[in-house]
Each structure stands twice: as structure tokens, then as C-alpha cells.
Design an enzyme around this catalytic site. Structure first.
Site, PDB file in Angstrom:
ATOM      1  N   SER A  43       0.814  -1.229   0.000  1.00 50.47           N
ATOM      2  CA  SER A  43       0.000   0.000   0.000  1.00 50.47           C
ATOM      3  C   SER A  43       0.843   1.273   0.000  1.00 50.47           C
ATOM      4  O   SER A  43       0.495   2.222  -0.712  1.00 50.47           O
ATOM      5  CB  SER A  43      -0.974  -0.010   1.179  1.00 50.47           C
TER       6      SER A  43
ATOM      7  N   THR B 240      -5.384  -3.452   8.633  1.00 53.97           N
ATOM      8  CA  THR B 240      -5.309  -4.829   8.154  1.00 53.97           C
ATOM      9  C   THR B 240      -5.175  -5.786   9.333  1.00 53.97           C
ATOM     10  O   THR B 240      -5.294  -5.373  10.495  1.00 53.97           O
ATOM     11  CB  THR B 240      -4.195  -4.966   7.080  1.00 53.97           C
TER      12      THR B 240
ATOM     13  N   LYS C  59      -9.032  -5.507  11.886  1.00 54.80           N
ATOM     14  CA  LYS C  59     -10.197  -5.053  11.109  1.00 54.80           C
ATOM     15  C   LYS C  59     -11.514  -5.060  11.896  1.00 54.80           C
ATOM     16  O   LYS C  59     -12.370  -4.209  11.675  1.00 54.80           O
ATOM     17  CB  LYS C  59     -10.362  -5.916   9.850  1.00 54.80           C
TER      18      LYS C  59
ATOM     19  N   ASN D  58     -11.639  -1.466   7.013  1.00 51.23           N
ATOM     20  CA  ASN D  58     -10.267  -1.472   6.484  1.00 51.23           C
ATOM     21  C   ASN D  58      -9.760  -0.059   6.165  1.00 51.23           C
ATOM     22  O   ASN D  58      -8.623   0.101   5.764  1.00 51.23           O
ATOM     23  CB  ASN D  58     -10.158  -2.356   5.233  1.00 51.23           C
TER      24      ASN D  58
ATOM     25  N   ASP E 233     -12.690  -2.876   1.157  1.00 46.32           N
ATOM     26  CA  ASP E 233     -12.489  -4.229   0.602  1.00 46.32           C
ATOM     27  C   ASP E 233     -13.764  -4.620  -0.132  1.00 46.32           C
ATOM     28  O   ASP E 233     -13.724  -5.161  -1.248  1.00 46.32           O
ATOM     29  CB  ASP E 233     -12.256  -5.273   1.722  1.00 46.32           C
TER      30      ASP E 233
ATOM     31  N   GLY F 136     -14.426 -20.021   1.184  1.00 47.21           N
ATOM     32  CA  GLY F 136     -13.794 -19.392   2.342  1.00 47.21           C
ATOM     33  C   GLY F 136     -14.805 -18.596   3.140  1.00 47.21           C
ATOM     34  O   GLY F 136     -15.830 -18.158   2.602  1.00 47.21           O
ATOM     35  N   ALA F 137     -14.513 -18.433   4.421  1.00 44.47           N
ATOM     36  CA  ALA F 137     -15.443 -17.711   5.301  1.00 44.47           C
ATOM     37  C   ALA F 137     -14.672 -16.826   6.274  1.00 44.47           C
ATOM     38  O   ALA F 137     -15.097 -16.603   7.403  1.00 44.47           O
ATOM     39  CB  ALA F 137     -16.337 -18.705   6.045  1.00 44.47           C
TER      40      ALA F 137
ATOM     41  N   GLY G  43      -7.050 -10.850  -7.914  1.00 45.48           N
ATOM     42  CA  GLY G  43      -7.073 -10.100  -6.661  1.00 45.48           C
ATOM     43  C   GLY G  43      -6.391  -8.745  -6.745  1.00 45.48           C
ATOM     44  O   GLY G  43      -6.678  -7.852  -5.940  1.00 45.48           O
TER      45      GLY G  43
HETATM   46  P1  ATR Z   1      -8.879 -13.106   4.857  1.00 46.02           P
HETATM   47  O1  ATR Z   1      -8.811 -11.902   5.729  1.00 46.02           O
HETATM   48  O2  ATR Z   1      -8.019 -12.982   3.619  1.00 46.02           O
HETATM   49  O3  ATR Z   1     -10.242 -13.517   4.545  1.00 46.02           O
HETATM   50  P2  ATR Z   1      -8.759 -15.282   6.724  1.00 46.02           P
HETATM   51  O4  ATR Z   1      -9.749 -14.569   7.591  1.00 46.02           O
HETATM   52  O5  ATR Z   1      -7.592 -15.957   7.364  1.00 46.02           O
HETATM   53  O6  ATR Z   1      -8.152 -14.276   5.662  1.00 46.02           O
HETATM   54  O7  ATR Z   1      -9.570 -16.322   5.824  1.00 46.02           O
HETATM   55  C1  ATR Z   1      -8.958 -17.229   4.979  1.00 46.02           C
HETATM   56  C2  ATR Z   1      -9.978 -18.257   4.488  1.00 46.02           C
HETATM   57  O8  ATR Z   1      -9.258 -19.200   3.698  1.00 46.02           O
HETATM   58  C3  ATR Z   1     -10.667 -19.048   5.600  1.00 46.02           C
HETATM   59  O9  ATR Z   1     -11.999 -19.275   5.250  1.00 46.02           O
HETATM   60  C4  ATR Z   1      -9.885 -20.358   5.618  1.00 46.02           C
HETATM   61  O10 ATR Z   1     -10.632 -21.474   6.033  1.00 46.02           O
HETATM   62  P3  ATR Z   1     -10.845 -21.822   7.618  1.00 46.02           P
HETATM   63  O11 ATR Z   1     -11.871 -20.851   8.086  1.00 46.02           O
HETATM   64  O12 ATR Z   1     -11.316 -23.215   7.549  1.00 46.02           O
HETATM   65  O13 ATR Z   1      -9.492 -21.656   8.254  1.00 46.02           O
HETATM   66  C5  ATR Z   1      -9.590 -20.518   4.146  1.00 46.02           C
HETATM   67  N1  ATR Z   1      -8.466 -21.419   3.907  1.00 46.02           N
HETATM   68  C6  ATR Z   1      -7.179 -21.258   4.225  1.00 46.02           C
HETATM   69  N2  ATR Z   1      -6.439 -22.319   3.827  1.00 46.02           N
HETATM   70  C7  ATR Z   1      -7.304 -23.181   3.228  1.00 46.02           C
HETATM   71  C8  ATR Z   1      -7.195 -24.472   2.600  1.00 46.02           C
HETATM   72  N3  ATR Z   1      -6.006 -25.097   2.489  1.00 46.02           N
HETATM   73  N4  ATR Z   1      -8.319 -25.028   2.101  1.00 46.02           N
HETATM   74  C9  ATR Z   1      -9.494 -24.408   2.175  1.00 46.02           C
HETATM   75  N5  ATR Z   1      -9.688 -23.212   2.761  1.00 46.02           N
HETATM   76  C10 ATR Z   1      -8.616 -22.604   3.278  1.00 46.02           C
END
Ligand code: ATR
Length: 291
Positions: free
Chosen positions: A25, A70, A74, A95, A110, A134-135, A254
Site C-alpha cells: 500500500s 489490516t 479489522k 479497512n 475491501d 472461504g469464510a 485479486g
Molecule cells: P482473509 O482476511 O483474507 O479472509 P482469513 O480470515 O484468514 O483471511 O480467511 C482465509 C480463508 O481461507 C478461511 O476461510 C480459511 O478457512 P478456515 O476458516 O477453515 O481456516 C480458508 N483457507 C485457508 N487455507 C485453506 C485451505 N487449504 N483449504 C481451504 N480453505 C482454506
């Protein structure tokens, strides 16, 4: 383009996080300030979790104009702010902070940056079937803004037992009265939801450097006509994007989201239109690529 010289009138912006040394940034924002010839400066601040409150007080005391926020701050920063953008009230994460004559206002660029990146590529989420993988924090911000925009959403997460995906789905239902499905990220579920999907979003870290051979979706499940948005920006083209393109899918990376979240923050701090192409070039340079 004017040379930037720090003066007595320089407005200071920055980013707080921990770790912070890999942020690109500062490169993006300082180049943009210079391009526009405006008296602003952007600096990184490594702020430990337990020092967040004091850092925000420091922002007030030093009259810092704006901050990006970050990991890991957040969500935790919210109680320290004076006002929240309505979107932040829904998402529950910030953010970008603007210091408006002493009042600290929280935004989530974001989310707005993701939407802008989609729209800029001619993709309108309204009425589309979207699947997000992802969540985590990024998934949460994106899930809210695309549901608000009228998309139908399914969230797939590997650890459903941790309930993050279900939590996002529940919150979205409370806010928008819109049903969002939460499922486990398995090949079987992926195959089922991708069959009807228009847009796939990877909001996991799978495929991110240094694990660039990773992909969250088996190639055989990709299809022509699908739009694939991978929020990973390092590498700029992930394995998921490469395989999607070979299949005939349109891809968005991204880097677009990164640049747009920065551009929207820039506009809030300076009141000027962000030089988006320059910011993108600088981001690419800072990532160590020539183009
Ligand atoms: P961000 O701020 O970028 O969203 P984060 O909050 O760490 O970062 O979220 C990363 C996401 O990637 C999470 O949903 C994580 O899954 P978990 O909640 O089960 O940890 C997902 N993730 C990371 N590594 C993964 C993998 N090898 N397979 C599937 N999902 C993955």
C-alpha cells in the site's frame, strides 16, 4: 508529476497491522500522491494487538488524516471509532478510517473495491448465482456487498464445524432477509453448486505464494462461461485463474480488488480521483513483477 517534499502542511496517512512489512500500500499511495502533486504521505505502522486502542488515540492526537487497517485489527478497531459507514455496521469490519476534523469514521473498501473490480469488468452481480469459497474476513465483506447488490449466494468453507460460513449466512439473513446457503467445501458440494453457478469467487488463501501450485477447485469442475474471481493477488495469475482461462472461463484477479480498495480509500482521504492505472502499475512493481 511534482517531486514530493514533506512540508509543515503534509497530511499523513498510513496502514496499521501486524505483520506489516509485506504491505504494498505505501508504494501504491505515495506514487499516487506524487502523480497528483498533493502534499500527502503514506507510512506503515506495525501495531500489536494489545496496542490498538493507543494507536487509534495516536491517530487523533497526531491528527493523522487516514488509515488503512489490516490483520489483526479489522474487527477490533470498531469500538474505538466515532462513526461507521452503514455498510460497516452490516459487515462488522473496517479497512479504512478517515479522520474528519477529529471524528474517526470507519469504512470497508475491501467490499466496495471488490464490487468496483467486478463492475469495471462488465460483470453485474444482481440476479447471478454466486459461489464463494472461504469464510474469513475477505469472504465476509464480499458476501455482504454482493448480497446487498442482489446476488444469490452459496458459501463453501472447509471447516463448517467452526461455523464461520453459517455465521455469515445467518447475519446476512438478519440484515437483508435473504437466504444464503453454507456448505462444506468438498468436491461433491463444489460439483453440485458449480453446475448452476455464474460466478465463482476464491476468498481462501489457497494458491497464494509460496504455495502457488495449490488450487481450491479441481480443473474438471471448471466450465466455459463461468466468471472466476480469485482474490489472491500474489501471484498475479493463480493456478485457478490459469486453469479457468484454459477452460474458457473469464477471470478477474485479486490485484484488481487490491487496487480498487486502495483507490476508494485514496479518494476518501484526498477528495481527488485516484490515478487507478498508475496505482496498478506501482502495485505490480512492488509485487516484484515488471508487468
Ligand atoms: P482473509 O482476511 O483474507 O479472509 P482469513 O480470515 O484468514 O483471511 O480467511 C482465509 C480463508 O481461507 C478461511 O476461510 C480459511 O478457512 P478456515 O476458516 O477453515 O481456516 C480458508 N483457507 C485457508 N487455507 C485453506 C485451505 N487449504 N483449504 C481451504 N480453505 C482454506
Amino acid at each position: 508529476m511534482k517531486d514530493s517534499i514533506i512540508s509543515g502542511k503534509t497530511s499523513v496517512c498510513g496502514i496499521i497491522g501486524d505483520p506489516i512489512e509485506h504491505t504494498i500500500s505505501p508504494a501504491m499511495h505515495n506514487a499516487a500522491f506524487k502523480e497528483l502533486g498533493i502534499d500527502y504521505l503514506y507510512v506503515p505502522f506495525r501495531v500489536k494487538k494489545e496496542k490498538l486502542g493507543r494507536a487509534v488515540e495516536g491517530m487523533r492526537a497526531l491528527n493523522i488524516r487516514g488509515l488503512n487497517v489490516t490483520i489483526p485489527h479489522k474487527v477490533a478497531i470498531i469500538p474505538f471509532l466515532d462513526k461507521l459507514d452503514p455498510l460497516v455496521e452490516k459487515i462488522g469490519a473496517v479497512n479504512t478510517v478517515v479522520n474528519d476534523e477529529g471524528a474517526l469514521i470507519g469504512y470497508n473498501t475491501d467490499a466496495t473495491g471488490f464490487l468496483k473490480a467486478l463492475l469495471e469488468r462488465g460483470v453485474e452481480p444482481e440476479g447471478k448465482n454466486m459461489v464463494i469459497l472461504g469464510a474469513g474476513g475477505a469472504s465476509r465483506a464480499i458476501s455482504f456487498i454482493i448480497t446487498e447488490r442482489g446476488a444469490n449466494l452459496v458459501i463453501l468453507n472447509r471447516q463448517l464445524e467452526l461455523d464461520w460460513a453459517e455465521d455469515i449466512a445467518r447475519r446476512i439473513f438478519q440484515v437483508f432477509e435473504k437466504e444464503v446457503k453454507a456448505l462444506e467445501l468438498s468436491e461433491k458440494n463444489l460439483a453440485m453448486v458449480l453446475e448452476r453457478a455464474d460466478i465463482l469467487i476464491n476468498a481462501t488463501s489457497v494458491g497464494m505464494s509460496p504455495n502457488i501450485d495449490g488450487t481450491p477447485v479441481p480443473t474438471k469442475l471448471l466450465k466455459p462461461g463461468l466468471i472466476v474471481f480469485d482474490i489472491v493477488y500474489n501471484p498475479i495469475k493463480t493456478r485457478l485463474m490459469r486453469e479457468s482461462e484454459i477452460t474458457g472461463a473469464q477471470t478477474i484477479g485479486g490485484l484488481d480488488m487490491l487496487v480498487w480498495q486502495g483507490a476508494i480509500a485514496f479518494e476518501r482521504w484526498t477528495g481527488q480521483k485516484a490515478p487507478i492505472d498508475l496505482m496498478k502499475r506501482e502495485a505490480i512493481k512492488a509485487l516484484g513483477h515488471e508487468n
